[in-house]
Design a protein around this motif. Structure first.
Motif, PDB file in Angstrom:
ATOM      1  N   VAL A 505       0.827  -1.198   0.000  1.00  0.00           N
ATOM      2  CA  VAL A 505       0.000   0.000   0.000  1.00  0.00           C
ATOM      3  C   VAL A 505       0.868   1.258   0.000  1.00  0.00           C
ATOM      4  N   CYS A 506       1.956   1.271   0.760  1.00  0.00           N
ATOM      5  CA  CYS A 506       2.874   2.411   0.732  1.00  0.00           C
ATOM      6  C   CYS A 506       3.501   2.566  -0.660  1.00  0.00           C
ATOM      7  N   PHE A 507       3.846   1.446  -1.264  1.00  0.00           N
ATOM      8  CA  PHE A 507       4.364   1.476  -2.628  1.00  0.00           C
ATOM      9  C   PHE A 507       3.325   2.073  -3.584  1.00  0.00           C
ATOM     10  N   GLY A 508       2.060   1.625  -3.436  1.00  0.00           N
ATOM     11  CA  GLY A 508       1.001   2.143  -4.290  1.00  0.00           C
ATOM     12  C   GLY A 508       0.697   3.608  -4.023  1.00  0.00           C
ATOM     13  N   VAL A 509       0.739   4.031  -2.788  1.00  0.00           N
ATOM     14  CA  VAL A 509       0.488   5.437  -2.451  1.00  0.00           C
ATOM     15  C   VAL A 509       1.545   6.327  -3.094  1.00  0.00           C
ATOM     16  N   GLN A 510       2.808   5.896  -3.076  1.00  0.00           N
ATOM     17  CA  GLN A 510       3.869   6.670  -3.709  1.00  0.00           C
ATOM     18  C   GLN A 510       3.627   6.784  -5.215  1.00  0.00           C
ATOM     19  N   LEU A 511       3.255   5.681  -5.879  1.00  0.00           N
ATOM     20  CA  LEU A 511       2.981   5.732  -7.311  1.00  0.00           C
ATOM     21  C   LEU A 511       1.793   6.628  -7.604  1.00  0.00           C
ATOM     22  N   LEU A 512       0.732   6.531  -6.800  1.00  0.00           N
ATOM     23  CA  LEU A 512      -0.443   7.370  -6.997  1.00  0.00           C
ATOM     24  C   LEU A 512      -0.114   8.844  -6.778  1.00  0.00           C
ATOM     25  N   TRP A 513       0.692   9.123  -5.732  1.00  0.00           N
ATOM     26  CA  TRP A 513       1.085  10.505  -5.449  1.00  0.00           C
ATOM     27  C   TRP A 513       1.882  11.088  -6.622  1.00  0.00           C
ATOM     28  N   HIS A 514       2.775  10.286  -7.179  1.00  0.00           N
ATOM     29  CA  HIS A 514       3.580  10.746  -8.318  1.00  0.00           C
ATOM     30  C   HIS A 514       2.716  10.955  -9.545  1.00  0.00           C
ATOM     31  N   ALA A 515       1.729  10.079  -9.749  1.00  0.00           N
ATOM     32  CA  ALA A 515       0.849  10.220 -10.913  1.00  0.00           C
ATOM     33  C   ALA A 515      -0.045  11.445 -10.794  1.00  0.00           C
ATOM     34  N   LEU A 516      -0.498  11.783  -9.612  1.00  0.00           N
ATOM     35  CA  LEU A 516      -1.414  12.906  -9.431  1.00  0.00           C
ATOM     36  C   LEU A 516      -0.692  14.237  -9.375  1.00  0.00           C
ATOM     37  N   PHE A 517       0.437  14.292  -8.675  1.00  0.00           N
ATOM     38  CA  PHE A 517       1.086  15.579  -8.408  1.00  0.00           C
ATOM     39  C   PHE A 517       2.448  15.719  -9.088  1.00  0.00           C
ATOM     40  N   ARG A 518       2.868  14.709  -9.845  1.00  0.00           N
ATOM     41  CA  ARG A 518       4.158  14.739 -10.520  1.00  0.00           C
ATOM     42  C   ARG A 518       5.296  15.049  -9.532  1.00  0.00           C
ATOM     43  N   ALA A 519       5.180  14.476  -8.367  1.00  0.00           N
ATOM     44  CA  ALA A 519       6.192  14.671  -7.313  1.00  0.00           C
ATOM     45  C   ALA A 519       6.244  13.412  -6.468  1.00  0.00           C
ATOM     46  N   ASN A 520       7.327  13.268  -5.748  1.00  0.00           N
ATOM     47  CA  ASN A 520       7.498  12.119  -4.859  1.00  0.00           C
ATOM     48  C   ASN A 520       7.261  12.520  -3.409  1.00  0.00           C
ATOM     49  N   ILE A 521       6.865  11.548  -2.619  1.00  0.00           N
ATOM     50  CA  ILE A 521       6.697  11.802  -1.180  1.00  0.00           C
ATOM     51  C   ILE A 521       8.036  12.156  -0.555  1.00  0.00           C
ATOM     52  N   ILE A 522       9.100  11.484  -0.988  1.00  0.00           N
ATOM     53  CA  ILE A 522      10.457  11.812  -0.549  1.00  0.00           C
ATOM     54  C   ILE A 522      11.347  11.894  -1.780  1.00  0.00           C
ATOM     55  N   SER A 523      12.472  12.526  -1.633  1.00  0.00           N
ATOM     56  CA  SER A 523      13.403  12.675  -2.750  1.00  0.00           C
ATOM     57  C   SER A 523      14.159  11.378  -2.978  1.00  0.00           C
ATOM     58  N   PRO A 524      14.725  11.189  -4.194  1.00  0.00           N
ATOM     59  CA  PRO A 524      15.543   9.981  -4.422  1.00  0.00           C
ATOM     60  C   PRO A 524      16.716   9.879  -3.456  1.00  0.00           C
ATOM     61  N   GLU A 525      17.326  11.016  -3.106  1.00  0.00           N
ATOM     62  CA  GLU A 525      18.418  10.959  -2.140  1.00  0.00           C
ATOM     63  C   GLU A 525      17.935  10.438  -0.783  1.00  0.00           C
ATOM     64  N   LYS A 526      16.755  10.917  -0.371  1.00  0.00           N
ATOM     65  CA  LYS A 526      16.177  10.448   0.888  1.00  0.00           C
ATOM     66  C   LYS A 526      15.823   8.963   0.814  1.00  0.00           C
ATOM     67  N   ALA A 527      15.380   8.514  -0.369  1.00  0.00           N
ATOM     68  CA  ALA A 527      15.044   7.098  -0.544  1.00  0.00           C
ATOM     69  C   ALA A 527      16.285   6.234  -0.385  1.00  0.00           C
ATOM     70  N   HIS A 528      17.405   6.658  -1.026  1.00  0.00           N
ATOM     71  CA  HIS A 528      18.652   5.902  -0.875  1.00  0.00           C
ATOM     72  C   HIS A 528      19.121   5.910   0.581  1.00  0.00           C
ATOM     73  N   ALA A 529      19.010   7.063   1.238  1.00  0.00           N
ATOM     74  CA  ALA A 529      19.439   7.156   2.635  1.00  0.00           C
ATOM     75  C   ALA A 529      18.573   6.278   3.536  1.00  0.00           C
ATOM     76  N   THR A 530      17.267   6.172   3.191  1.00  0.00           N
ATOM     77  CA  THR A 530      16.367   5.325   3.983  1.00  0.00           C
ATOM     78  C   THR A 530      16.764   3.863   3.869  1.00  0.00           C
ATOM     79  N   LEU A 531      17.009   3.413   2.637  1.00  0.00           N
ATOM     80  CA  LEU A 531      17.420   2.017   2.454  1.00  0.00           C
ATOM     81  C   LEU A 531      18.749   1.744   3.144  1.00  0.00           C
ATOM     82  N   HIS A 532      19.684   2.675   3.021  1.00  0.00           N
ATOM     83  CA  HIS A 532      20.985   2.471   3.645  1.00  0.00           C
ATOM     84  C   HIS A 532      20.869   2.430   5.168  1.00  0.00           C
TER      85      HIS A 532
END
Length: 722
Positions: A505-532
């Motif tokens: 659901v979090c994965f789907g919410v991010q895709l839906l957010w990007h499709a509606l607002f052409r933006a991400n919930i977090i930045s790619p840098e933040k995404a890499h930092a989260t995984l790390h």
């Protein structure tokens, strides 16, 4: 005054042989020396007995049973052997021992040694730390102070209680050696000291037992007896019968009869000393024993009342101290009635030394207070924890649905958390907002009857602890093992339900957010930092274990809140509140009281857990070390958002799979640490021995090897019934 003792110490340090040390010590013994010097001499003698060097083999072998003795007993045997060869030394040592008992206050040792003084933990802690820093002076005419200085090790009680018969007889003879008429006239027989201490203790026990604190929790008289008493009063119509009813009611209390029984023992004892028969004395002593046993049973009733209606630390302190006094009175009574048995005095001395050491030990204080806290929290979390154990397939499927709902709510929690961290507030304010976010989510889950996996262990362990009461039987062990198996299965279902919903659901919410607002919930840098940050190769396991400690701590606060609510009868106060009854009516006020009673523990637990997850990392990072919350459900949702931001190319990144492994470690450590701490507290509350815990662990492993599928799917009702 202390010149001779100082000379002895210098001479002792220069000596290398244990026998020479003892000779030097005995040579300066002086029965006519001032009290402080004689006390210091006895303390040095006790140190030689406990820590002295090995004595010569020939001298140590004096006595028929020397080869069966411990090193301490061997040194005592050697001491007596040297005294027998030197009558002058023996007379001085015997005189010092008799003077110690004659000039010191023995009641303080017999009555008060080992009895707690402060009901609060910190008051008792500061008292013991002060006693450790400032030991009692040897010039205090207090037998407790001398015993404290002579026997400072917890092992002293062991060798005192194990003294062989021949040594006890010789030690008793030493006390009577070369006693003159003046000493015999001025010395109070030890039996009278025991009797005075018994009188003191029974008065203290009766005073506590008849106080309103204890009396109101002993239960009321039998309704049939009260009815017959009222009928008797109505039939005669005299006020004297009302007083008679009061006396009858008081006579039913063992605490009321205890002091009178002690006075009867003293009266009969005086007649016995004057030459009367022994049978009346034995009768009164047996009656006193019976009353002490009834008083002990009454304290058990008080504890049962407390655990049903709320635990107060002050009340438990008073009742526990009363129970200790009852046990001490029984020991004194046994020693008083067995004066001809040398082992009776040794057992009493060992008990007094052990109790005195326990009263000054910080470790003993921590253990006793932790056991009390454990019992307090466990009793009031058990009913709540039963809600989280799925014992059959219907409950198992219900838990999956509840966990799925909890995962759905966590999706919102994860998104709000990223919004808070993205605003870059000051660390403490950011922690406060994160804590409010977590607390609101947990409360929403509670009122929607959803479940968060890692919250369960801290609440379910007390439920298992209640079943520990029956592990003394095979049926009880089987029931306990079945509950543990059901708990493991339930935890797996709860974690699975949370993660399998929150991640997609979090994965789907991010895709839906990007499709509606052409933006991400977090930045790619933040995404890499989260995984790390979630990688297994890093502090993730350590953070996950600390998060488990926070999960366990919330259950403590929940148990405290439930206990406080019951102890102060808040539900009754709400039910009969005048304004509530005028506004909502009697039925409405009662419904509010029932609602508060049913939810107070979980609401407090959820709020405190949420605030701790938000604020504790900020506080520790600011003042101690870096710490971040690693919660399996929240982290799984964060990985879902990060994967949605990075896209399918992230599947080729090693950091993604290390983060997934890190989430797996969170699932294990969140649950294991919180459950282990809660279960440890439950075991401590039942005072279960290690052998019993080890046998239970073996029974659990046997069940898992026989029926491994029960960890993932409940057995049929027929098998569960068997």
């Amino acid at each position: 005054m202390f010149d001779s003792l100082r000379r002895f110490i210098r001479k002792w340090r220069a000596s290398r042989d244990g026998g020479h040390q003892l000779d030097a010590l005995l040579a300066i013994a002086d029965r006519t020396a001032p009290y402080p010097e004689r006390s210091e001499w006895l303390i040095e003698l006790a140190h030689w007995i406990r820590r002295g060097h090995a004595v010569e083999a020939g001298a140590a072998a004096a006595g028929d049973n020397a080869h069966h003795s411990t090193p301490t007993h061997t040194r005592i045997r050697y001491l007596l052997h040297v005294l027998d060869r030197n009558p002058v030394w023996k007379g001085n040592v015997a005189g010092i021992l008799r003077a110690l008992l004659r000039e010191s206050d023995g009641l303080s040792l017999l009555c008060d040694a080992g009895m707690p003084v402060h009901s609060g933990f910190f008051g008792a802690l500061f008292e013991r730390l002060e006693a450790a820093l400032i030991p009692p002076a040897p010039n205090r005419r207090d037998l407790t102070a001398i015993v404290t200085l002579m026997f400072s090790s917890e092992r002293d009680a062991e060798w005192i209680g194990a003294l062989p018969t021949d040594l006890l007889i010789r030690i008793h003879a030493l006390f009577d050696y070369a006693a003159d008429e003046d000493e015999q006239r001025d010395t109070t027989p030890f039996s009278l000291d025991l009797l005075a201490a018994l009188h003191n203790l029974t008065c203290q026990i009766s005073s506590t037992g008849l106080s309103q604190t204890v009396r109101s929790r002993l239960g009321r008289a039998d309704p049939d007896e009260r009815g017959s008493a009222h009928a008797h009063r109505d039939r005669d119509g005299h006020a004297a019968h009302e007083a008679s009813d009061v006396r009858v009611a008081m006579e039913k209390q063992p605490f009321y009869r205890l002091t009178r029984a002690m006075l009867a023992v003293e009266t009969v004892h005086q007649a016995f000393v004057a030459g009367g028969p022994q049978e009346p004395l034995l009768h009164e002593v047996n009656y006193l024993r019976l009353l002490l046993d009834e008083c002990r049973g009454a304290t058990d009733n008080v504890f049962a009342h407390l655990y049903r209606n709320g635990v107060s630390v002050d009340i438990v302190f008073q009742v526990e101290r009363m129970r200790m006094r009852i046990v001490r009175a029984e020991h004194l009574l046994n020693a008083w009635m067995a004066q001809d048995d040398p082992h009776a005095g040794a057992r009493l001395t060992a008990e007094l030394v052990n109790a005195n050491h326990a009263s000054q030990s910080v470790a003993h204080l921590v253990r006793s207070n932790f056991s009390l806290l454990a019992r307090k929290v466990v009793e009031y979390s058990a009913d709540t924890g039963e809600h989280y154990i799925a014992r059959d397939r219907a409950e198992y499927l219900k838990m999956l649905r509840m966990a799925a709902g909890g995962g759905l709510v966590t999706v919102v929690t994860v998104c709000v958390k990223f919004a808070i961290t993205g605003a870059h507030f000051q660390a403490m304010f950011e922690g406060l907002l994160a804590g409010i976010n977590y607390a609101a989510s947990f409360l929403l889950m509670h009122f929607l009857h959803f479940s968060l996996a890692t919250k369960q262990p801290a609440m379910t362990a007390p439920t298992l602890a209640r079943e520990l009461d029956g592990v003394g039987t095979p049926a009880g062990v089987d029931s306990f093992v079945s509950s543990v198996t059901a708990l493991m299965r339930t935890q797996a279902a709860a974690v699975l339900g949370n993660v399998l919903l929150v991640f997609p659901v979090c994965f789907g919410v991010q895709l839906l957010w990007h499709a509606l607002f052409r933006a991400n919930i977090i930045s790619p840098e933040k995404a890499h930092a989260t995984l790390h940050s979630f990688s297994l190769w890093g502090p993730t396991p350590f953070y996950a274990a600390l998060t488990g400690v926070l999960l366990w701590s919330s259950s403590l606060l929940a148990g405290w809140a439930d206990n406080w609510f019951v102890l102060h009868r808040v539900a009754d106060a709400l039910t009969y509140n005048r304004r509530l009854r005028m506004t909502l009516g009697a039925a409405g006020a009662e419904r509010i009281a029932r609602f508060c009673r049913a939810n107070v523990a979980r609401v407090v637990g959820n709020i405190t857990l949420g605030l701790m997850l938000g604020l504790v990392p900020a506080i520790l990072t600011a003042f101690a070390f870096s710490f971040e919350v690693r919660h399996v459900t929240l982290s799984a949702g964060s990985i879902g958002v990060a994967l949605g931001v990075l896209g399918k190319d992230a599947l080729k990144l090693p950091e993604l799979w290390w983060a997934v492994a890190g989430v797996g470690s969170m699932a294990i450590l969140n649950v294991a640490v919180s459950f282990a701490l809660a279960f440890y507290m439950a075991v401590k509350s039942r005072d279960l021995r290690r052998n019993a815990v080890r046998s239970l662990r073996g029974a659990i492993w046997q069940r898992l090897f026989r029926h491994p599928l029960e960890l993932v799917w409940p057995a049929k009702a027929a098998r569960a019934a068997r």
